[in-house]
Write a protein that holds these residues in place. Structure first.
Motif, short mmCIF file in Angstrom:
data_model
loop_
_atom_site.label_atom_id
_atom_site.label_comp_id
_atom_site.label_asym_id
_atom_site.label_seq_id
_atom_site.Cartn_x
_atom_site.Cartn_y
_atom_site.Cartn_z
N LEU A 301 47.68 25.98 1.03
CA LEU A 301 46.64 25.97 2.05
C LEU A 301 45.41 25.15 1.68
O LEU A 301 44.81 24.49 2.54
CB LEU A 301 46.21 27.41 2.35
CG LEU A 301 45.24 27.63 3.52
CD1 LEU A 301 45.81 27.08 4.82
CD2 LEU A 301 44.92 29.11 3.66
N LEU A 302 45.01 25.17 0.39
CA LEU A 302 43.77 24.48 0.02
C LEU A 302 43.80 22.98 0.33
O LEU A 302 42.82 22.46 0.89
CB LEU A 302 43.44 24.71 -1.46
CG LEU A 302 42.13 24.06 -1.93
CD1 LEU A 302 40.93 24.60 -1.17
CD2 LEU A 302 41.94 24.25 -3.44
N PRO A 303 44.88 22.24 0.01
CA PRO A 303 44.89 20.81 0.38
C PRO A 303 44.73 20.59 1.88
O PRO A 303 44.09 19.62 2.31
CB PRO A 303 46.26 20.34 -0.11
CG PRO A 303 46.61 21.27 -1.22
CD PRO A 303 46.07 22.60 -0.77
N LEU A 304 45.29 21.48 2.69
CA LEU A 304 45.15 21.37 4.15
C LEU A 304 43.70 21.62 4.56
O LEU A 304 43.16 20.93 5.44
CB LEU A 304 46.08 22.36 4.85
CG LEU A 304 47.58 22.17 4.59
CD1 LEU A 304 48.38 23.28 5.27
CD2 LEU A 304 48.04 20.80 5.08
N TYR A 305 43.07 22.58 3.92
CA TYR A 305 41.67 22.90 4.22
C TYR A 305 40.77 21.74 3.79
O TYR A 305 39.82 21.36 4.51
CB TYR A 305 41.27 24.18 3.50
CG TYR A 305 39.88 24.69 3.83
CD1 TYR A 305 39.42 24.74 5.14
CD2 TYR A 305 39.03 25.14 2.82
CE1 TYR A 305 38.16 25.21 5.45
CE2 TYR A 305 37.77 25.61 3.11
CZ TYR A 305 37.33 25.65 4.43
OH TYR A 305 36.07 26.12 4.73
N ILE A 306 41.07 21.16 2.63
CA ILE A 306 40.29 20.01 2.16
C ILE A 306 40.43 18.85 3.13
O ILE A 306 39.44 18.16 3.46
CB ILE A 306 40.76 19.57 0.75
CG1 ILE A 306 40.39 20.65 -0.29
CG2 ILE A 306 40.16 18.22 0.37
CD1 ILE A 306 38.92 20.86 -0.49
N ALA A 307 41.64 18.61 3.63
CA ALA A 307 41.87 17.53 4.61
C ALA A 307 41.03 17.77 5.86
O ALA A 307 40.46 16.83 6.43
CB ALA A 307 43.35 17.43 4.95
#
Length: 327
Positions: A301-307
């Protein structure tokens, strides 16, 4: 067979897969590996020794020579992560039910997962969106590897009467001494730091398997969904807190948000805490599973949130201001 490559493609695979495999074995064939001697010593009874060795290797990666902006950024991220985890953990203890759980979560799992962070994920994000001093900040962030910050929070809660008992000085020393020994060796000799870095990664699947041999599949089922919730809380609460604190200071907020994760090594924290203080033993197993679930959830989830955050800054025309020329 590409076993390692397959595990690497699974978020937290080196920790999660051995843990779940061992839990399956312990559930359906609990005596399969309990045959004594080296086999049982390594695969069933070796978790404490393996975790201690892991903490020593992790301690060797802490660079006490980091100064300047890197020190400030690392200390800020470390403090935000710990403070948010401690506040949520305190709320969990205050409103926990008769079973000791809050929203199905073990409070010790909340503190362990939310105060810890995935260093590899952090470096990957700041490598793309950060600067050299953001990367160097990780030498300070390495302090959240292991049980130290969790023990600090729990001791404060003990003094406030929220948990049963405090950690004695001896308990703190017994848990932290491997970290201190590793830190001393790593800072005295850079070659020793590199040597122990190799052991740190290698030990994760072994202590994860040994921990899994103390968990049955029912606890996996009971803890899994709550663990996903824990992962969501870690990303959106700690990540967002880091984002706005960095933005307020004038630093790159993407770097602040990149700490919204749980590392695979955090799975060892509940067991280490329970070893230091038996008052936490009843919920140690379910906490271990929930931390493991948080590790997987945050890694996805974190990479998606960062994007999402990056696109948000781009639309406002502010991304270039924070990234600028990388150094």
């Amino acid at each position: 067979m590409k076993i390692k490559a397959t595990l690497d493609r699974i978020p937290g695979g080196m920790m999660v897969v051995p843990l779940l495999l061992a839990a399956l074995i312990n559930t359906f064939a609990p005596n399969l590996l309990r045959i004594g001697n080296f086999t049982q010593a390594l695969f069933v009874d070796g978790s404490n020794t393996l975790i201690a060795l892991f903490l020593l290797c992790a301690g060797a990666q802490i660079n006490v020579r980091s100064v300047g902006v890197s020190l400030g950024k690392g200390a800020t991220l470390l403090g935000v992560k710990w403070l948010v985890a401690a506040i949520i953990g305190c709320i969990a203890y205050l409103f926990a039910g008769a079973n000791g759980l809050f929203l199905g979560l073990a409070p010790i799992a909340i503190i362990a997962a939310m105060s810890n962070s995935n260093g590899g994920l952090y470096m990957a994000i700041v490598g793309q969106y950060g600067k050299s001093d953001d990367k160097a900040a990780y030498s300070i962030l390495a302090l959240n590897d292991g049980p130290f910050l969790t023990m600090v929070a729990l001791s404060i809660f003990g003094a406030m009467g929220f948990v049963d008992g405090l950690f004695s000085v001896q308990s703190f020393i017994s848990v932290l001494l491997p970290i201190v020994v590793g830190m001393v060796l790593g800072n005295l000799d850079h070659d020793m730091r590199d040597f122990f870095a190799k052991g740190s990664d290698m030990l994760i699947p072994f202590f994860a398997f040994a921990l899994g041999m103390s968990i049955d599949f029912k606890s996996i089922v009971d803890g899994g969904l709550a663990g996903i919730l824990l992962g969501l809380m870690t990303v959106f609460i700690t990540g967002t807190a880091g984002y706005f604190v960095f933005k307020l200071i004038g630093w790159n907020p993407i770097v602040g948000a990149s700490e919204g994760s749980t590392a695979g090594n955090a799975v060892a924290t509940p067991a280490a805490i329970a070893t230091a203080n038996a008052a936490f033993l009843p919920l140690a197993k379910i906490a271990t599973v929930q931390v493991a679930a948080s590790t997987v959830t945050t890694a996805i989830l974190l990479p998606l949130y960062i994007a999402f955050l990056v696109k948000r800054l781009e639309k406002k025309g502010k991304l270039a201001k924070y990234i600028g020329e990388k150094n």
